[in-house]
Design a protein around this motif. Structure first.
Motif, PDB file in Angstrom:
ATOM      1  N   MET A 154       0.842  -1.175   0.000  1.00  0.00           N
ATOM      2  CA  MET A 154       0.000   0.000   0.000  1.00  0.00           C
ATOM      3  C   MET A 154       0.887   1.238   0.000  1.00  0.00           C
ATOM      4  N   THR A 155       0.477   2.244  -0.736  1.00  0.00           N
ATOM      5  CA  THR A 155       1.220   3.490  -0.845  1.00  0.00           C
ATOM      6  C   THR A 155       0.523   4.576  -0.040  1.00  0.00           C
ATOM      7  N   THR A 156       1.311   5.465   0.533  1.00  0.00           N
ATOM      8  CA  THR A 156       0.772   6.570   1.320  1.00  0.00           C
ATOM      9  C   THR A 156       1.266   7.888   0.746  1.00  0.00           C
ATOM     10  N   LEU A 157       0.334   8.803   0.554  1.00  0.00           N
ATOM     11  CA  LEU A 157       0.659  10.163   0.153  1.00  0.00           C
ATOM     12  C   LEU A 157       0.444  11.035   1.375  1.00  0.00           C
ATOM     13  N   THR A 158       1.514  11.643   1.873  1.00  0.00           N
ATOM     14  CA  THR A 158       1.381  12.574   2.986  1.00  0.00           C
ATOM     15  C   THR A 158       1.558  13.981   2.448  1.00  0.00           C
ATOM     16  N   ILE A 159       0.764  14.888   2.998  1.00  0.00           N
ATOM     17  CA  ILE A 159       0.823  16.291   2.599  1.00  0.00           C
ATOM     18  C   ILE A 159       1.137  17.085   3.853  1.00  0.00           C
TER      19      ILE A 159
ATOM     20  N   ILE B 275      11.940   7.669   0.279  1.00  0.00           N
ATOM     21  CA  ILE B 275      10.877   8.421  -0.383  1.00  0.00           C
ATOM     22  C   ILE B 275      10.780   7.915  -1.813  1.00  0.00           C
ATOM     23  N   ALA B 276       9.566   7.556  -2.235  1.00  0.00           N
ATOM     24  CA  ALA B 276       9.366   7.089  -3.604  1.00  0.00           C
ATOM     25  C   ALA B 276       9.248   8.254  -4.577  1.00  0.00           C
ATOM     26  N   ASP B 277       8.668   9.357  -4.115  1.00  0.00           N
ATOM     27  CA  ASP B 277       8.495  10.533  -4.956  1.00  0.00           C
ATOM     28  C   ASP B 277       8.077  11.686  -4.064  1.00  0.00           C
ATOM     29  N   ALA B 278       8.283  12.900  -4.537  1.00  0.00           N
ATOM     30  CA  ALA B 278       7.881  14.073  -3.765  1.00  0.00           C
ATOM     31  C   ALA B 278       7.632  15.241  -4.709  1.00  0.00           C
ATOM     32  N   ALA B 279       6.849  16.188  -4.223  1.00  0.00           N
ATOM     33  CA  ALA B 279       6.578  17.409  -4.976  1.00  0.00           C
ATOM     34  C   ALA B 279       6.334  18.535  -3.975  1.00  0.00           C
TER      35      ALA B 279
ATOM     36  N   GLY C  43      18.123  10.037  -5.511  1.00  0.00           N
ATOM     37  CA  GLY C  43      18.771   9.292  -6.590  1.00  0.00           C
ATOM     38  C   GLY C  43      18.317   9.706  -7.977  1.00  0.00           C
ATOM     39  N   GLY C  44      17.390  10.657  -8.064  1.00  0.00           N
ATOM     40  CA  GLY C  44      16.939  11.143  -9.359  1.00  0.00           C
ATOM     41  C   GLY C  44      15.804  10.352  -9.970  1.00  0.00           C
ATOM     42  N   THR C  45      15.269   9.382  -9.249  1.00  0.00           N
ATOM     43  CA  THR C  45      14.150   8.607  -9.774  1.00  0.00           C
ATOM     44  C   THR C  45      12.838   9.169  -9.244  1.00  0.00           C
ATOM     45  N   ALA C  46      11.739   8.783  -9.868  1.00  0.00           N
ATOM     46  CA  ALA C  46      10.417   9.212  -9.433  1.00  0.00           C
ATOM     47  C   ALA C  46       9.450   8.056  -9.618  1.00  0.00           C
ATOM     48  N   ALA C  47       8.584   7.844  -8.636  1.00  0.00           N
ATOM     49  CA  ALA C  47       7.620   6.752  -8.706  1.00  0.00           C
ATOM     50  C   ALA C  47       6.504   7.061  -9.690  1.00  0.00           C
ATOM     51  N   LEU C  48       6.188   8.342  -9.830  1.00  0.00           N
ATOM     52  CA  LEU C  48       5.101   8.762 -10.703  1.00  0.00           C
ATOM     53  C   LEU C  48       5.627   9.700 -11.766  1.00  0.00           C
TER      54      LEU C  48
ATOM     55  N   PHE D 208       4.452  17.330  -0.680  1.00  0.00           N
ATOM     56  CA  PHE D 208       3.740  16.090  -0.974  1.00  0.00           C
ATOM     57  C   PHE D 208       4.780  14.978  -1.051  1.00  0.00           C
ATOM     58  N   VAL D 209       4.609  13.934  -0.243  1.00  0.00           N
ATOM     59  CA  VAL D 209       5.598  12.863  -0.185  1.00  0.00           C
ATOM     60  C   VAL D 209       4.894  11.528  -0.394  1.00  0.00           C
ATOM     61  N   LEU D 210       5.365  10.760  -1.367  1.00  0.00           N
ATOM     62  CA  LEU D 210       4.838   9.434  -1.652  1.00  0.00           C
ATOM     63  C   LEU D 210       5.800   8.402  -1.072  1.00  0.00           C
ATOM     64  N   THR D 211       5.279   7.553  -0.178  1.00  0.00           N
ATOM     65  CA  THR D 211       6.103   6.562   0.512  1.00  0.00           C
ATOM     66  C   THR D 211       5.326   5.253   0.639  1.00  0.00           C
ATOM     67  N   ASP D 212       5.984   4.249   1.215  1.00  0.00           N
ATOM     68  CA  ASP D 212       5.234   3.038   1.543  1.00  0.00           C
ATOM     69  C   ASP D 212       4.396   3.326   2.785  1.00  0.00           C
ATOM     70  N   HIS D 213       3.560   2.391   3.180  1.00  0.00           N
ATOM     71  CA  HIS D 213       2.580   2.650   4.231  1.00  0.00           C
ATOM     72  C   HIS D 213       3.171   2.883   5.616  1.00  0.00           C
TER      73      HIS D 213
END
Length: 151
Positions: free
Chosen positions: A1-6, A33-37, A57-62, A109-114
């Motif tokens: 499950m993925t979690t988006l925290t704001i 962190i899988a992705d952030a904005a 590392g320069g990668t993005a999940a989305l 906005f941070v996309l991470t695991d649960h």
């Protein structure tokens, strides 16, 4: 499950400061962190500025398209006529963002695991922040990844 925290701040530059703190921790392998904005809305500006940061590392999940859609629906359109519920973003969630992030404020906005919100909360302890957690179930996450997959 993925979690988006704001992480919502009352100052336009605070989200970027918080991002730098999280990036240092990620660089030291203390958090993942899988992705952030970031959204930063300068006082007096008509619109916020927003950008995707990805990871250290320069990668993005989305793809950038996801963040672009989210920010357009939340901040650029007066009231969304289109819904993003098919990718886990309800109209209620978008209204919440509009109500909490306005001129003079910012958000990270941070996309991470649960499990990560507790780690992030500890990392950002002592900051004047309002936190919102939006968990995506497996179906929503699959729809999100399918809709915004690089083609």
């Amino acid at each position: 499950m993925t979690t988006l925290t704001i992480w919502c701040y009352r100052d336009a530059d605070r989200a970027e400061t918080a991002l730098r703190r999280l990036e240092r921790l990620q660089h030291r392998s203390r958090i993942t962190i899988a992705d952030a904005a970031v959204v930063a809305w300068e006082p007096g500006s008509r619109r916020p500025r927003a950008y995707q940061t990805g990871t250290v590392g320069g990668t993005a999940a989305l793809s950038g398209a996801f963040w672009g859609l989210l920010f357009a629906l939340a901040f650029l359109l007066p009231e969304p006529g289109a819904s993003a519920a098919g990718v886990g973003l309800s109209d209620g969630f978008l209204r919440l963002l509009r109500a909490r992030i306005g001129p003079g404020g910012s958000a990270l906005f941070v996309l991470t695991d649960h499990d990560a919100p507790d780690e992030l909360r500890a990392a950002l302890a002592g900051t004047d922040v309002e936190l919102f957690v939006h968990r995506l179930d497996d179906t929503q996450e699959a729809a999100l990844r399918h809709a915004f997959a690089d083609r």
